[in-house]
Scaffold this motif. Structure first.
Motif, PDB file in Angstrom:
ATOM      1  N   SER A 245      70.175  43.364  31.942  1.00 31.83           N
ATOM      2  CA  SER A 245      70.566  41.955  32.005  1.00 31.83           C
ATOM      3  C   SER A 245      69.327  41.085  31.810  1.00 31.83           C
ATOM      4  O   SER A 245      68.200  41.499  32.124  1.00 31.83           O
ATOM      5  CB  SER A 245      71.228  41.648  33.352  1.00 31.83           C
ATOM      6  N   PRO A 246      69.497  39.878  31.283  1.00 32.52           N
ATOM      7  CA  PRO A 246      68.330  39.002  31.053  1.00 32.52           C
ATOM      8  C   PRO A 246      67.672  38.583  32.359  1.00 32.52           C
ATOM      9  O   PRO A 246      68.316  38.441  33.399  1.00 32.52           O
ATOM     10  CB  PRO A 246      68.920  37.812  30.299  1.00 32.52           C
ATOM     11  N   ASP A 247      66.340  38.388  32.288  1.00 34.61           N
ATOM     12  CA  ASP A 247      65.531  37.977  33.430  1.00 34.61           C
ATOM     13  C   ASP A 247      64.800  36.682  33.088  1.00 34.61           C
ATOM     14  O   ASP A 247      64.568  36.374  31.914  1.00 34.61           O
ATOM     15  CB  ASP A 247      64.498  39.054  33.787  1.00 34.61           C
ATOM     16  N   PRO A 248      64.395  35.948  34.081  1.00 33.26           N
ATOM     17  CA  PRO A 248      63.510  34.805  33.815  1.00 33.26           C
ATOM     18  C   PRO A 248      62.152  35.305  33.347  1.00 33.26           C
ATOM     19  O   PRO A 248      61.828  36.486  33.452  1.00 33.26           O
ATOM     20  CB  PRO A 248      63.431  34.096  35.176  1.00 33.26           C
ATOM     21  N   SER A 249      61.383  34.387  32.815  1.00 40.61           N
ATOM     22  CA  SER A 249      60.068  34.787  32.287  1.00 40.61           C
ATOM     23  C   SER A 249      59.232  35.403  33.410  1.00 40.61           C
ATOM     24  O   SER A 249      59.059  34.810  34.479  1.00 40.61           O
ATOM     25  CB  SER A 249      59.351  33.566  31.709  1.00 40.61           C
ATOM     26  N   PRO A 250      58.694  36.634  33.188  1.00 41.87           N
ATOM     27  CA  PRO A 250      57.947  37.302  34.255  1.00 41.87           C
ATOM     28  C   PRO A 250      56.584  36.665  34.458  1.00 41.87           C
ATOM     29  O   PRO A 250      55.985  36.113  33.524  1.00 41.87           O
ATOM     30  CB  PRO A 250      57.831  38.740  33.737  1.00 41.87           C
TER      31      PRO A 250
ATOM     32  N   LEU B 268      54.101  46.888  32.737  1.00 35.95           N
ATOM     33  CA  LEU B 268      55.341  46.343  33.302  1.00 35.95           C
ATOM     34  C   LEU B 268      55.632  44.949  32.766  1.00 35.95           C
ATOM     35  O   LEU B 268      56.793  44.589  32.516  1.00 35.95           O
ATOM     36  CB  LEU B 268      55.251  46.330  34.829  1.00 35.95           C
ATOM     37  N   TYR B 269      54.588  44.152  32.589  1.00 33.34           N
ATOM     38  CA  TYR B 269      54.769  42.815  32.011  1.00 33.34           C
ATOM     39  C   TYR B 269      55.247  42.910  30.560  1.00 33.34           C
ATOM     40  O   TYR B 269      56.135  42.158  30.126  1.00 33.34           O
ATOM     41  CB  TYR B 269      53.456  42.045  32.098  1.00 33.34           C
ATOM     42  N   ILE B 270      54.694  43.859  29.812  1.00 30.81           N
ATOM     43  CA  ILE B 270      55.097  44.035  28.414  1.00 30.81           C
ATOM     44  C   ILE B 270      56.559  44.478  28.331  1.00 30.81           C
ATOM     45  O   ILE B 270      57.317  44.029  27.466  1.00 30.81           O
ATOM     46  CB  ILE B 270      54.155  45.048  27.727  1.00 30.81           C
TER      47      ILE B 270
END
Length: 765
Positions: free
Chosen positions: A218-223, A391-393
């Motif tokens: 599912s989509p997430d907000p910008s990390p 993880l950010y990538i």
């Protein structure tokens, strides 16, 4: 390079950097293109074409001219000659040796290799003990930094589980199966021939039923962007207590980035040296050499389908974890596969770090020796960089995969499916068979005869056996280029080995006599008949597009004369699609089963070259079959097996049958002789009387048809009787002694017999 290294000439280094970088790319491109040029037999074939000869001569002259411009700076006395390959090769080797010697001396001076090391100076001081730490050497070559070390103890000697380098089937090391749906069971897999080829994946059922949780698709907000390395907590795990602490921490997180550092130069199968793990709490580096027997505890979190494990390029990492620790992964996301799905211009981790994090990662330590203990600070920093931003990538790439299809999830699910397939791979040992050496042979693009191929196969298998026994890599014992050089040259003397392998590896120095004997044995082998195959350089060339119609088959076009030609009408016919089949029946495509390939019973036309290829293949098969039979007989004689006995029995049986046939023929001939002699005794006089009466009748009676028929039948009978007599005489011929024979006598008699008497004419008055 950087101009800071030489403040006295700051303007020199930028120019040198551009020259070396541009020169390297052009040289590599030239080498790749030159590998596609014809060589060996194919080059001789191409030389028969005038255009190719002209172009090749121009290129060779240009190469000689440019090489002379380069060589003159190093050895002014050397000047290459056009069309003299042997002379040019020797001179180029001399120039390369001179350049490399100068470069090695300069590197030694910069790295102070010949100077006494600090540890030695500390060891000679009083009241100080000798240090067992490895001596680390760093050599900068372009953008890559080589880190080597001496005095590194072999880590595999301290492993509690022994290293099995045999060719037996590899057995998984897993003993406990956490997060299971199906209990642990090691099932052997068999091929179609009934041979065991490996074990079934222990987590096959779990991987087949795996579905990523909803929160991961599912989509997430910008990390948030991760903090730098200096502001992140770091833990070096080298004891069992720290392993247990790490496992308990991993149970509390749902996302973890993983990477593996591997060493394969001083071991046969390879050794996993480090395992890097990054979570939201910090970075962890596991010393896999120190806590090797405790790493299997990571299965508790690595196989949990509720946690996501982020890798980059995990094809080999998955296999190394299985081989060394029995660790498996369920629920992985591979950023390399995601980059492929997104069609990014760069697929490496360095490119992803630059794209998503604006970080220019330094990959100059990728060839470092990860067995060094304690690890230098620069290697620890390099290892942490592989997982710190991963993880950010993964969060950024997940957003791009969803946005690329308008919020749909099928692209993201395809990456999870590709990652699941990678996790389903199982490790198996490398199998060496009779054709394993063909891989390096094909890459070398050389042309070997049967003796050279036998030497390459023998050296390859011997090197592999020695590497398994010593637990060393094959490239460390005997590199591939040396292996090919020895097989190609087949030196007669021991000194020839050192000429082919310079500098010589320590292992080859210890086994010079053994290698020399193997090469001499290969030189004594007979040359096998070779198949007449098309050269590789010719077969790899691009084939011109084939015409879709027969050029000479223009029977469907109308005839146009020069007097009454209509261009518009002709254009209409030319624009029409040509027929698929020709009008001439002989040139039509033959139907299947219309005749044999050799045109024995073929009803359609077969080109001569196609027939030639068919006959040539048959001749090659017969030639190979004959050679194999001879080879089998030679091996039977050398081994002393039962082949000779069977061969002798076959020959004896054939001799018996021949003797029986000859005896039967002799008996038949004796019976026929008796019959012929009796017939000759009874009818000889009558025949003679008939002959005499016929001659008288010729003089007195006129010639009639009956008489002519009688004479013809009598002649045929006489001929048949003469044949019978000649056969009987041939049967009873006695051996004649030809040693003391006056052949001149026979010649004179024959000449007298063939001389015709002179005709005497009387003069009429």
């Amino acid at each position: 390079m950087n101009s800071v290294l030489n403040p006295e000439a700051p303007e020199f280094y930028p120019h040198l950097t551009s020259v070396t970088q541009d020169g390297y790319t052009k040289v590599s491109k030239t080498i790749k293109l030159s590998n596609h040029l014809p060589a060996g037999v194919s080059y001789k074939i191409f030389k028969t074409f005038t255009d190719f000869s002209i172009v090749s001569c121009k290129i060779s002259n240009n190469v000689v001219t440019q090489s002379n411009d380069i060589v003159i700076n190093e050895l002014p006395a050397v000047k290459l000659k056009p069309n003299d390959i042997e002379y040019n090769t020797e001179k180029i080797i001399d120039v390369n040796d001179t350049i490399l010697d100068r470069v090695n001396i300069n590197i030694d001076n910069v790295c102070r290799v010949n100077a006494p090391c600090e540890q030695f100076l500390q060891g000679v001081k009083q009241n100080q003990a000798w240090s067992n730490k490895p001596v680390i050497t760093k050599i900068q070559v372009g953008s890559t930094l080589f880190i080597g070390a001496k005095n590194i103890p072999r880590p595999q000697l301290s492993f509690k589980d022994p290293i099995d380098n045999s060719d037996s089937l590899w057995v998984p090391k897993i003993s406990d199966k956490p997060n299971n749906i199906k209990p642990l069971a090691l099932n052997i897999l068999y091929n179609e021939e009934g041979e065991a080829v490996g074990y079934e994946h222990p987590y096959k059922m779990e991987l087949d039923l795996y579905q990523p949780p909803a929160e991961f698709i599912s989509p997430d907000p910008s990390p948030p962007f991760p903090p730098p390395l200096e502001a992140t907590r770091f833990t070096y795990v080298d004891t069992e207590a720290l392993v247990d602490e790490l496992v308990s921490h991993l149970e509390t997180v749902v996302e973890l980035a993983i990477d593996v550092e591997h060493h394969s130069y001083r071991t046969y199968q390879g050794i996993t040296c480090l395992i890097q793990i990054s979570t939201c709490a910090g970075d962890y580096i596991i010393d896999a050499l120190a806590v090797r027997e405790h790493i299997h505890k990571l299965n508790l979190c690595f196989t949990d389908p509720k946690k996501i494990k982020v890798f980059h390029g995990a094809e080999m990492d998955i296999l190394w974890l299985q081989r060394d620790f029995g660790v498996y992964v369920v629920g992985m996301f591979d950023t390399h596969q995601a980059a492929r799905v997104l069609s990014l211009p760069g697929l490496s981790l360095k490119s992803l770090l630059m794209r998503y994090c604006s970080i220019d990662a330094d990959k100059k330590y990728q060839l470092a020796d990860w067995r060094i203990r304690p690890l230098p600070d620069e290697l620890i920093k390099y290892a942490r960089m592989d997982t710190h931003y991963l993880l950010y990538i993964w969060r950024r790439m997940k957003g791009e995969l969803l946005d690329a299809v308008g919020g749909q999830q099928h692209l993201l699910l395809s990456v999870f499916e590709l990652s699941r397939q990678i996790c389903g791979a199982t490790y198996n040992k490398e199998v060496i068979d009779e054709n394993s050496h063909m891989a390096i042979y094909l890459r070398s693009k050389k042309s070997f005869n049967s003796k050279q191929m036998a030497a390459l196969r023998l050296l390859y298998r011997w090197r592999d056996a020695q590497a398994r026994e010593l637990d060393e890599s094959t490239t460390y014992l005997l590199p591939n280029h040396m292996l090919l050089a020895l097989a190609e040259a087949l030196p007669r003397e021991v000194q020839g080995l050192s000429a082919c392998c310079n500098p010589m590896s320590p292992f080859l120095k210890q086994n010079l006599v053994t290698v020399h004997r193997m090469l001499l044995s290969c030189r004594e082998l007979p040359l096998e008949p070779q198949l007449y195959q098309m050269p590789a350089a010719v077969s790899t060339m691009s084939v011109p597009p084939q015409l879709t119609y027969k050029v000479l088959d223009l029977g469907h076009f109308p005839d146009f004369k020069e007097d009454s030609i209509n261009l518009d009408q002709a254009a209409v016919h030319l624009d029409t699609e040509p027929p698929n089949q020709p009008d001439i029946p002989a040139f039509k495509t033959p139907e299947p089963g219309s005749g044999s390939g050799l045109n024995v019973d073929a009803k359609m036309f077969i080109p001569p070259y196609d027939r030639y290829k068919q006959y040539r293949s048959l001749a090659q098969v017969e030639e190979i079959k004959e050679y194999k039979e001879k080879e089998a007989k030679i091996t039977a004689i050398s081994k002393g097996n039962e082949y000779i006995k069977t061969e002798v029995l076959i020959k004896l049986q054939e001799a018996k049958t021949l003797i029986e046939k000859e005896s039967k023929k002799a008996n038949k001939k004796e019976i026929e002789q008796e019959a012929v002699i009796s017939v000759a005794d009874d009818g000889g006089q009558t025949l003679r009387k008939r002959k005499i009466s016929n001659e008288k009748g010729k003089k007195n009676e006129p010639c009639t048809e009956q008489n002519t028929n009688k004479t013809k039948t009598d002649k045929s009978k006489n001929k048949n009787q003469n044949k019978v007599k000649n056969k009987s005489e041939q049967i009873n011929v006695k051996p004649f002694n030809y040693k003391n024979v006056n052949y001149r006598k026979f010649r004179d008699d024959s000449e007298k017999a063939h001389k015709q008497p002179k005709m005497k004419f009387k003069k009429h008055k």
